[in-house]
Structure formats: C-alpha cells, structure tokens
Design an enzyme around this catalytic site. Structure first.
Site, short mmCIF file in Angstrom:
data_model
loop_
_atom_site.label_atom_id
_atom_site.label_comp_id
_atom_site.label_asym_id
_atom_site.label_seq_id
_atom_site.Cartn_x
_atom_site.Cartn_y
_atom_site.Cartn_z
N TYR B 272 0.82 -1.21 0.00
CA TYR B 272 0.00 0.00 0.00
C TYR B 272 0.85 1.26 0.00
CZ TYR B 272 -4.41 -2.27 -0.24
OH TYR B 272 -5.48 -2.96 -0.72
N HIS B 427 -5.69 -2.82 6.50
CA HIS B 427 -5.03 -3.85 5.71
C HIS B 427 -4.08 -4.72 6.53
CE1 HIS B 427 -6.84 -2.71 2.00
NE2 HIS B 427 -6.50 -1.45 2.18
#
Lengths: 747, 747
Positions: B272, B427
C-alpha cells in the site's frame, strides 16, 4: 554355461594384450596433435575459448589444491563416494585438456598420480556394496557409472600418454584399464551387450580405452559387442527393460543403428538422448580421428549429427528438453553434454551458423578443435539465432514406429508436443497419443516427467522412486485417454514394446492451420483411438489456439477418463461442482491411488469451460460435454507419504458407459496479467460454443462459434489422409467440398 | 445532521468559485514552464529520456488512433468500463506530457475532446451501479478510483490549460472538475476525511485540481480535510477499517503525518505504501512547484523522500516488495508508481547515485524535470548499485508503535523480514512477531500475502476475496505462534489497533551475528511472547543460518501451534509421521478450516529436522522438540471451493497443555542442486543437536552442536537489552560472562 563363455573370452582378451604396441601418436581421441597446435597458437585470440580455459583452470586448480581423494566405494548416487569418484573423472578429463593446451606439467602429474592411486586400489576392489543394480559396478553402484569413469579417464590417459614410461603404461593398462574394461563388458554382458543407453556408455568406454591402448580386440568388442554372451532371452533390468531380445545385435554400431530413427530421434526420449549423446559423439569423434575409414559420423546417413539437431528441436524456448518418457524437468541444452554435442556438430557437420546461436547462449565451449572452431565462429560474428519451427520426427530404427510431432506458432509463442511414438525401451511411459503444451518456456499443459530426484541421495539414493512406476509411467498421469481405469497395454512393457502408434498425417505447410493426427489401436484391444491436434491462428482470436479431437471407437462400453494437467491457478469455470469435505483418492491402482478429487460436478451446458492463469497469460479449456459427463478437479499427492510427488492439478472429463465418442476441446491462450501493472487484459475466452457436428467412420467435424460472431468448421477425413483426395460432406444441410486430409473454414 | 453540514459546505464551495482567476502560469504541477524548456532543449541528447518519450508516444498514438471511449460506468475492477476509464486518465496524463514536450497539437486536442466528453457525461451521471463499496464513485465502483481519475486528469488539464479559452475552462471546471472534487470530498466524507490511503488519494486529487484552478477553498480542503464531516465515531469501511477515530485530524497533511513513521515506514505495509506514494509525491511535487513556502517535501524531517528509500529497502533482491499485511506478491519497484517515486526522490533529494542504480533497472523515467535529471545521471555514468543492508524501521507516527526489522547477509543472499509492528490499519494481518525469509529473490519461508486477484474480474470482481479474512489475515496463516487455535486479539481489529509489539533490541553491528528481538504481550492476554531472530555466519557452516527463539510465558496452560510455511519440495525428515487415508481440515475456524493435514507424527528425538529443496538450494529446519509434541505437515486448500487459495505447504509443531516454553529452531540453507548439471552438493544439514540449555525470566540459552565438531552457545538477556550491561550466567557448571543484550560463543 555363461561362466565358460566368459573364460573363453578372457583368454582371447589376454592374447590380445600381447599385440600391445605404441603405434600411434597421442593425444588422438578428442584432441589430436595438429588440433592441439591450433589451440595453442590461437590462445589469447578467441574470447569464448580463452574464457572457457580460464574457467576450467579455476575448477581444476581448486581440485588440485584439495588433493586427490579415492575413497573406498560405498554410496549410491548423491552420496560422498559416488560424487567424489564422479568428480575425479570429470576433473581428470579437464586436466588432460589443460595439460595439452598449457603444457603445464602440474596437470599431467595430477592425472598420473590419480591414475596410480586408482591402479593401486582397483586390483583388490570388490563389487560395489550397494546391491540394487542389475549390473553392479566397482567404483560405483552400477556399471553405468563405472563406464562413465572409463570413458572420461581414457581421455585423461590419452592426454598424458606421452609423459609416461612404457613400464608405467603397462602397469596402468594391465592392472587398471584392461581389467576395468573387462569387468564392464565380459563380466557384465547383461549390461554391456544390449541396445540401451547403458550399453552405449559401456561400448564407448571400452572403445575409447581400446583406441588409446591400440587394442584391436577391445575395439572389436566395443564396436560389435560380445558375440556369445550366454544371456537368456527375456532377462530384464531394474527398470523392467529387456536385456536380451531375439536376433538383436549388440555393440556400439548396433546401438547407433537401433535407437535412432532416420530423423535422429532417440527412442528413449530427449532426456536420455542428451545423456547418451556424450558417449556417442565422443567415441564417434575418437573413431573419426583414429579410424576415419570407418566413417562413424557418416553412419546411417549422418544420424549422429542429425541427432544433435533433433535434440535441440526437442526443447522449449528456454532450451529445456521436453520431459517425454522418463525425463527430469529442467535439463537443457546448457548441459555439458550439449556443449560437447553442439560444438562437434558444428565443426564436423555443415558449420551451420544456427548452431553458433546455441554456442553463444551456452557461453562455454569444448576444449578441443571443435570448441575452438565454434568459438572462432562466434568471435567472427557468424552466429544466427536457432529458430525452432514445427517439425515431425519419426521413431524406430526404420522410422516406422510412430513418432513425435511438434507444432510451433510464432517464435515459440505456442509449442505443442504430440507423442505417438514407440514404447521407448525401459524408460517409456504408457502415454499413447498424449501431448504437452508450452508458451515460450512455460508449461501450459504439462507432461509430469519422471519421479526421481537425480543424485539427491535422501530421495531413494537419487535413483528412480517407486512412484515412477506407480504414478509417472501410468496413463492417467498423462494428457491422454484412460479406459476403465487401466493403463495402456495394461501397463505391460512386453506388450507395449510390440506396438507403436501410427501417423495419420502431419501438415505444417500452412502456419495458420497446422495439423498432426495419429491413431492407436493396440493400447486397449478392441478400442481405436484417433487423436488430431490442430494449431490454429484464427482472425477473430488474439492468439493461436489448439483444437484437440480425440475420436474413440470401441467394441464395448467403457469408462473414459480424459485429463488435462493445466499449470496455474483456476480463474473461472462454467460447470457446477462441489468440493468434498474430506479428500479421498480417486482409485486404488494404475496411478489413480495418487489422485485426490478436490471438486466434482456436472456440465451445466454442452460447452464446458475452465480458465486458469499461468505465468502471466490466461488460458481457457473449452470442451464439448454430454450432460452425463462427470467433471473432476484432481490433485496429485494421495498415497505419497514421502512427499515424492509434486502436488499439481488437473481437470478431468469422465464419460461413463460409452462405446464410441469424440472428446473435442480447444485450449485457448488469451490476454495477459501483470503483477506489476496489475492490468488484466482479455481475461475471458472468445469461444461461445464448441460442438461436434458430425462423427462417423469417414469424417469427424466440429464447429466453433466465437464471441466476435464467427462460426468456424473443422472437418477431418478419418480414413484417407492423401493430400490429393477430394472429399464432399453434407452437414446440417450444408455441403462442404475440399481436397486433402482436413478442411478448415475460418468463419 | 450530516445533510445540513454538507449543504453548508456546498454554499462555501460555491462562494469560492467566484474567487476563480487565471493568476498562474501553466503547466505548474508536475511540469513547469522552465522545466519544459529544459526537456525540449535536451531532446535527442539523453537516451533514457528519449526512449521513454518514444515508448509513451507509441502508446498514446495508438490510443488516439482507436478514438475516445467514455462508456456508461457499469463494471467492477477488471471489467470493461472500469479498465476503459482507467486507461483514459492514464493516457490523458501521458498525452499532456507529450503535448508539453513535443508541442504537437494533436495531443492537446485529444485531451480537450476527452475532457469535454466527460463534461457532457458527468453532469447527469448517477452513482455507480455496483453497490459493494462503503464510498461508491461515479465513474468507478469506488471513490478511490474516481480520485485516481481526478489526480491524473488534473495533470492533463494543467498541460493544456493555456490552449483553452476562458469559457472552455469555466465549462469544464463548473460542470466537471468542481462537482467531481465535491463528490469525492464533501459528499463522501467517510471516504475523504480519514487517515487512510483512500483519503490520501482523495485529498491529493482535490489538491491537484485546486492548484490548477487556483482555488484556495479546495486547497484548504485538500490540505486540512473537512472540518465538520458529521461522521459518527466507530464507523467502518468494507475492509473493517475505522473511518472515524476520536481526535484524529484529516486532510493531506494529517495523512502525511500519521501513517508514516519518522523512518519513512508506512503502517499499512509496502504494497500500500507503493500505491500511496504516487499521490503523496505527485501532490507533494505540485505543492513544491506552486506553494514552495509550504515545504511539503521537508515536512516531518523529509519523510516523503525518506519513504522512497524505505520502500526500496522493503524489497527482495528482485525488487519485489515484501507482502506484509495485504500485499499482492509480484509488485515491485518496476511499477510506474516507483518510477515516479525514484525520479522525484533523486531530483528533489540529495541526488543519491544509488537511486540511479534503480533507475537503470527500471529503464524508464518520468516525463518531467526529475525524469530528465535521472536520465542525465544515468547517461553520465553516475549510477551506483542500490546495495541493500540490514535495516530496522520503526512504525507509528511517533516511531513508537513497534516496527519491521530486516536482516540481510551478503548481497541479499539471505534476507529475513521480522514484523513486530502496529496493526497496519484496515489492511493489517494478525501476525505479531511473524517473519519471512528470502534467498535472493526466492522465498524460503513465505508470508502468504493477500487473498485477492487484483483487477481480475472473475475472481470476486478483482476485489478482496472472503478468504482474505478467513485465511490470509488469520494468525495461523503466518510464521508465528497461534494459541488455542484463535488468532491474535481474537481477530478483533478494534483490539489489535490499540497495541503494537515492543522492540527488545536490534543489533546489526556485527555482520556475522545480527539480532532482532521483540515482545508481544497483548495478542493473547495473560501470555507473553518474546521472539528473537539471529542471522549467524558460523565458521563451521557453509552459509549463514537463522536462529529463531520464540519464548512463551503464560498464566494458563495452552495449545501452541507453530508453523513454518516453507517453499519447496520435502527432501528428508527425521520424525515419524503417517499420511491419513482421507484428508481432513485441521479445524473449523480462524483459518484452520483451510488447512489439510497431509501427514501427522511425533518427534523421534529431541532435535527434529526437516529438509526441503527450494529453487536450487537445500534448507533444513532444525527444531528442539519435546516427546509430547505433535508434528504436522499441512497444506492450504480446504474449504476453498472456488480455488482462491494457493495450495502451499507448511510444517507445524503443536505443543499441547503447556504454560511456558521455548520454540528454538534453526533455518539453515545449505548446498545446491542444479537440474542442468544434476549435481547435488551438501544436501544434508550440518547440525547434530539443537538444545535449549537454559530458560528463565532473565535468560534464555541454546546450544548448537554441528557435524564438524563445533558446539556453540547463544544466550539472550530477556529483560535488559542495554549494550553496556554486564551479565554472568552459569549453565551446566560453566560460567558465561558478557556485556550487552546477547552472547554468542562460536564453538
């Protein structure tokens, strides 16, 4: 009886000793006196040759520094004593090259010392303690490896021959080389006197030492085998291969004659061809140098040099050999045997610049004249890419035992390997009419290969694992038809060895529709199989696809299993299937015991589709199914407590209670996925419907409707493959007329 | 309540429109007028820049030829409308670059036409029909992708700004850009007003268009978020992440502050971080160009530029990012985001020649000043290899929320990635104190990564699959301790988000003994875990190995499961285990439902060993076991009817009914195997015995006896990691004295 014969031969052999004389110059095997002069005068001027010399020097010098080790033999392949003796002969051979090239005495001394260490040891050496082999060696567990030793050591001996006194030579020859040659030949005729890659090594090894020693009797034995070997008919080796077959010749020339087809295909398959090429070419070269009048290279219309070309063609885009029959995946034309083979084929063949394309990739050359020529060719910019095209190889000494057809599209973008060959001796698999599919160097539909971890001692001593027989050789392990859960020929080697499949036709004349078609009527008596594979580039499709038609005709109702060993992750399926709570093996024997059923279901419509993602490309299998078909997703790995098998997957169509049928399928590569850009392109199949629209004895036809609105038809003439024959067929009111074995309408 | 607020903001927004004025020169975002002059004057002189221009030209020209397509939005990621709109903004941004560089009007016209097609469409465009997202977009199924569009399109608009009339601009801004910016911000505060990579995209997109339009109100909104967003505390997004956290700021600056640690580590993990770097750096650059006085690049001690360096360090030898938390494997520094990041970091940072080493590998540059500078650096031979060393990253805005320690030996010959970080927002995985191990670019012990096929529509629309939650996030999916078959924090995101692990110490000062050690006391209340990983190069060992000590202390008796997700084929084991006839799942929940038990057994002695072959190297796990331990060989794939999971294996130690214990293990790479030479070298472990010789609150010690006769001892000071503290400990009558957190005796 056998004992008597051997004694007789031994007498003959010792008589031959007396004819011993120093009549030739040395070296004379793979190096020659004039050749060596050339090597020396070119030193420093040929980059690839010089680089190889430096590399080999570094290896050999490190070994010299570590001393000479000749431990008492004890281990299987992969074990210390095995590896050590193997390294010894490899290093000694290289040291011989270096001695000739550099004239540095240290290399000669190293070889001499090693040889005398072996001489001192060999006299009293018993048979190797490991008992598994049908032909146990002395230094190694099998005569095969002893033969490797002699073939390499002969070259080392040849290289330093002139540095030794007559006495020294006599000592080495009487105590080491001659008994060694006798042991692997007359004392082990079951190993030596066959048509088999083992015997090739044995014959060549005996031949090589015969040439160094100038021993006519040994040379005769190498070329023509042992006349009366006392072996019984029907004897078998460890792999179940026949040792003695009625009427079969033996010796190097017979081994040159028998296993190669006129096209240069080797019946055991490319993995073993690669292994065998070394003794074939090395002894061939030695014969060329010492006995040019025998024309070994020219034998059988240059079959040895043709075989090199055949072998290179039997590789994927990365140079890895197709693992037909017993083949370990990953073996490639980067192996030392192929460096030898390619250089020799270049130098003694037609100096084909495409071979230099391989030499460039190998980035290594043989340290002799052929290596020098090859390196000079590369230096002078003569190399051209070795472009592989579609090609069909016949199998069998006469070229009439079926074959292997390879269809390729583009620059190996898609490669199909169709096997309709003979049994392939003891390394053959029961996989009539199977095929594998590659995209560049990636497997799309795999051939499992062998079940063995070569030289990894922990895995069954590095030898064949029992799963090679229980799984890898079985029909269900391959992308072909299994009937009633039994393997072809009931898995009987005797029966399988009697038959080969028959080519119907092979036609690569049109790059956009390339077809190979063959029949097999003996694998299941009473059942005829006829498989046709077409590699088609259709205007409505992004990439070429494979049309796969397996027509089956039987006198009885059977269960047919038809697997596709796809490589990748399942993406989508259009049939209904459920995963069981507990995984069970699919069956009890013939390879079925090794398959788990991970999912089982039924077609939802007549055109069944299954997509997967493999190596950045999407693939879809589209297959015409009946509503009564079962579809299974299987995985290898059941009954495998030692984790010898790879846990890989297949989709399998099962058709029950059926006499005649057609399995019609398309394997369609499409789109791409990148894990870096994360872009998913064209991830869906372009096929709307695949249908068998006609099937009788004379013709089989399928239609393919695509999503761009196209409707194509492929018709096969099942009985007459003549290119000049005219055909006419009415299907659904429409009449098709064409000439030749097949018709393709790109709609 | 929320409605009212939004109305108020809309009023404010429309007031801001009146302040619209053309006060700046264009382009001014990632290209500047002076920068463009430089690009033009250098054309033809900088190979890498010229090559990139040509490549981009080919792409854009092909798109121009195919026409402009703006279909009515309909699909998820991977579907046609999604892919098409995504391609549009990417191509438009590139066309903008080309227009500025080449001054070819066709690029400006293309962008203008496309923008007006969007202008005509957007006015009446409803919310996207796919309903899955917590913040649905209009062009795409989620606001995130709409933000991508605006961020790229702002650059395209900026590039052709001067070619448009005032009227045209007004039309575009009033009908397209401003409503677009409002939609992703004030109409979707749950998306826009968070600390999350989604919001970063939203903030940067609004900021970019604000800078083009010179709109102070939008810029304020971009930098500082929406002051009163009306969101309720405790709201969650699709991934279970918090939307509103008490006291948390919002806007770009908060997003710059919060997720980055002072070292530049991004709390969601490298996958990410890679995704987020693009808006961070692009908007950072635009601010640098337009509002240099705000010093965005210098913010938080240059954290943006540090983050680029951190990210490059979070990759294996092939440049692929470690898949910590939700990370798709294969993503690497070859991605376009990293081309952007590295060029900007080089140009605006300290012109570090190591970054040019990456630029050379990427072989592409950004089409602006930083790309030009980078390409000139490469042309002028300034590039140096980006050598990665051991490094420790803190996590958390203040650097006090645990971290990630990376130990490396040699030239990335062995790389260990130890995660003792914070939860990592939505996440994050429940994988406290887990680690993965690499040899060059190959996984030795894997981190599974995410369960998602990004952009592959057939797999759940390309979105997260349910197995991401049921498998990939669960503790048992990781190389760490699972207690009583429940995940850390009972798999509760709320709880997990409150805690981070604590570093005990990190010490890479001695290349031969590098150590990282951390504790976790909250994952299982009442249980303390303390894991220490040492990468040791021992004189008696061919290669470095990893010593892995997991000390567990609990108030209660528990079942401990301790897996190693090894990558490769099992070669040898010294414990007895049997394979069940039917494969059953290991459990019912928390990831256990996805594991089959392929073999189950017991240790035969106190030193249990398990070897495998992975990518040409042998590895052995040696672990100190109790006779009551169970050993299982598991495989992923149970309860996975859609085949979403990879069928990969683990060996797992299960210790039942235990309070305090130590899992002491060594992961030892050794030898090599080549499928070309078929040489198997050093295929056996060099370890004879591994033993825990001491364990109490103060010290834990193990001994390692090797086959070369060595006996080594490693002692850890469990409580005091001070480098200056002196320790003394008597074990088996022998007294050890040392200073510092650990002691290693290489015996």
């Amino acid at each position: 009886m056998r004992k008597l014969k051997i004694t007789a031969l031994l007498v003959a052999a010792s008589l031959a000793v007396s004819s011993y004389a120093q009549s030739r110059e040395h070296p004379n095997l793979i190096m020659t006196k004039t050749g060596v002069d050339q090597l020396r005068s070119n030193l420093g001027q040929v980059p690839l040759f010089d680089a190889t010399v430096e590399l080999v020097k570094a290896q050999v010098d490190a070994e010299i520094a570590s001393g000479i080790h000749t431990p008492i033999p004890k281990d299987f392949s992969g074990g210390y004593t095995h590896q050590r003796h193997k390294l010894n002969f490899q290093v000694a051979q290289k040291a011989g090259n270096l001695y000739q090239i550099t004239q540095d005495e240290k290399y000669a001394t190293y070889i001499k010392d090693m040889l005398f260490q072996y001489e001192a040891m060999y006299k009293d050496l018993p048979i190797h303690p490991q008992e598994r082999s049908y032909a146990r060696g002395k230094l190694f567990w099998q005569c095969l490896n002893d033969s490797n030793w002699l073939l390499y050591m002969s070259q080392a001996y040849d290289a330093i021959y002139n540095t030794l006194t007559v006495k020294e030579r006599e000592k080495l020859e009487n105590n080491l080389f001659r008994p060694f040659a006798d042991y692997i030949s007359i004392e082990n005729p079951q190993f030596y006197n066959r048509v088999h890659n083992h015997s090739t090594w044995g014959n060549a090894a005996v031949g090589m030492i015969a040439l160094v020693m100038d021993d006519a009797e040994l040379l005769q034995r190498a070329l023509h085998g042992i006349e009366d070997d006392g072996l019984e008919l029907g004897l078998k080796d460890n792999d179940g291969g026949f040792i003695k077959v009625a009427g079969q010749k033996s010796g190097f020339l017979a081994n040159l004659e028998e296993p190669f087809s006129p096209d240069g295909y080797f019946t055991e398959g490319p993995y073993y061809q690669r292994y065998a090429m070394y003794p074939y070419l090395i002894f061939g070269l030695a014969m060329h140098n010492v006995k040019p009048e025998m024309k070994v290279f020219e034998h059988k219309d240059n079959v040895l040099l043709k075989a090199v070309d055949a072998l290179l063609n039997l590789s994927d885009a990365d140079g890895e050999f197709f693992p037909l029959n017993d083949g370990q995946k990953g073996m490639s034309y980067y192996s030392p045997e192929l460096v030898t083979a390619v250089d020799i084929a270049y130098h003694y063949g037609k100096q084909d610049p495409k071979l230099l394309g391989i030499v460039e990739r190998q980035n290594l050359v043989l340290l002799n004249e052929s290596g020098l020529t090859s390196a000079i060719g590369v230096r002078d910019g003569k190399a051209k890419p070795f472009v592989k095209k579609s090609i069909n190889f016949s199998d069998g000494a006469d070229g009439k035992q079926g074959g292997v057809g390879i269809l390729r599209y583009g620059n190996e973008d898609l490669t199909l390997v169709f096997k309709y060959a003979a049994q392939g001796l003891s390394h053959g698999h029961y996989d009539k009419l199977s095929y594998s599919l590659y995209s560049k160097g990636n497997e799309v539909l795999q051939d499992y290969g062998l079940s063995r971890f070569v030289n990894i001692q922990q895995k069954g001593g590095g030898n064949y694992l029992k799963e090679n027989k229980t799984w890898a050789k079985q029909t269900i392990a391959h992308n072909t038809l299994t009937q009633n859960q039994t393997s072809h020929f009931k898995g009987s080697y005797e029966t399988g060895s009697k038959f080969a499949s028959d080519l119907h036709f092979y036609d690569d004349s049109n790059q956009s529709v390339q077809v190979v078609s063959a029949t097999e009527n003996n694998a299941y008596p009473g059942t005829e199989m006829h498989r046709t594979l077409a590699m088609i580039k259709h205007k409505n499709f992004e990439k070429p696809f494979v049309l796969d038609l397996m027509k089956v005709k039987s006198e009885t109702k059977n269960q047919y299993d038809f697997p596709f060993y796809f490589m990748g992750q399942m993406i989508k399926k259009n049939f209904e299937s459920t995963s069981p709570k507990k995984l069970k093996p699919l069956g009890k024997k013939n390879g079925y015991q090794h398959l788990y059923v991970e999912s089982k279901g039924k077609p939802l419509n007549d055109t069944t589709q299954f997509s997967w993602l493999g190596d950045g490309t999407f693939y879809t299998l589209t297959t015409a199914t009946d509503s009564a078909d079962e579809i299974m997703l299987t995985r290898i790995g059941a009954k495998d407590p030692d984790f010898n098998l790879r846990r890989e997957a297949a989709i399998m169509i099962r058709r029950n209670d059926t006499k005649d049928t057609v399995f019609a399928s398309v394997i369609e590569p499409h789109g791409a996925y990148s894990f870096v850009s994360e872009l998913s392109q064209n991830s869906n199949s372009n096929i709307e419907e695949l249908k068998v629209i006609h099937n009788n004895d004379a013709y089989t036809a399928v239609s393919i409707k695509d999503l761009k609105g196209g409707s194509s038809v492929f018709i096969l003439a099942n009985k007459n493959a003549s290119t000049s024959k005219s055909h006419q067929l009415k299907i659904d009111g429409k009449t098709y007329k064409w000439t030749g074995a097949y018709y393709f309408l790109e709609g």
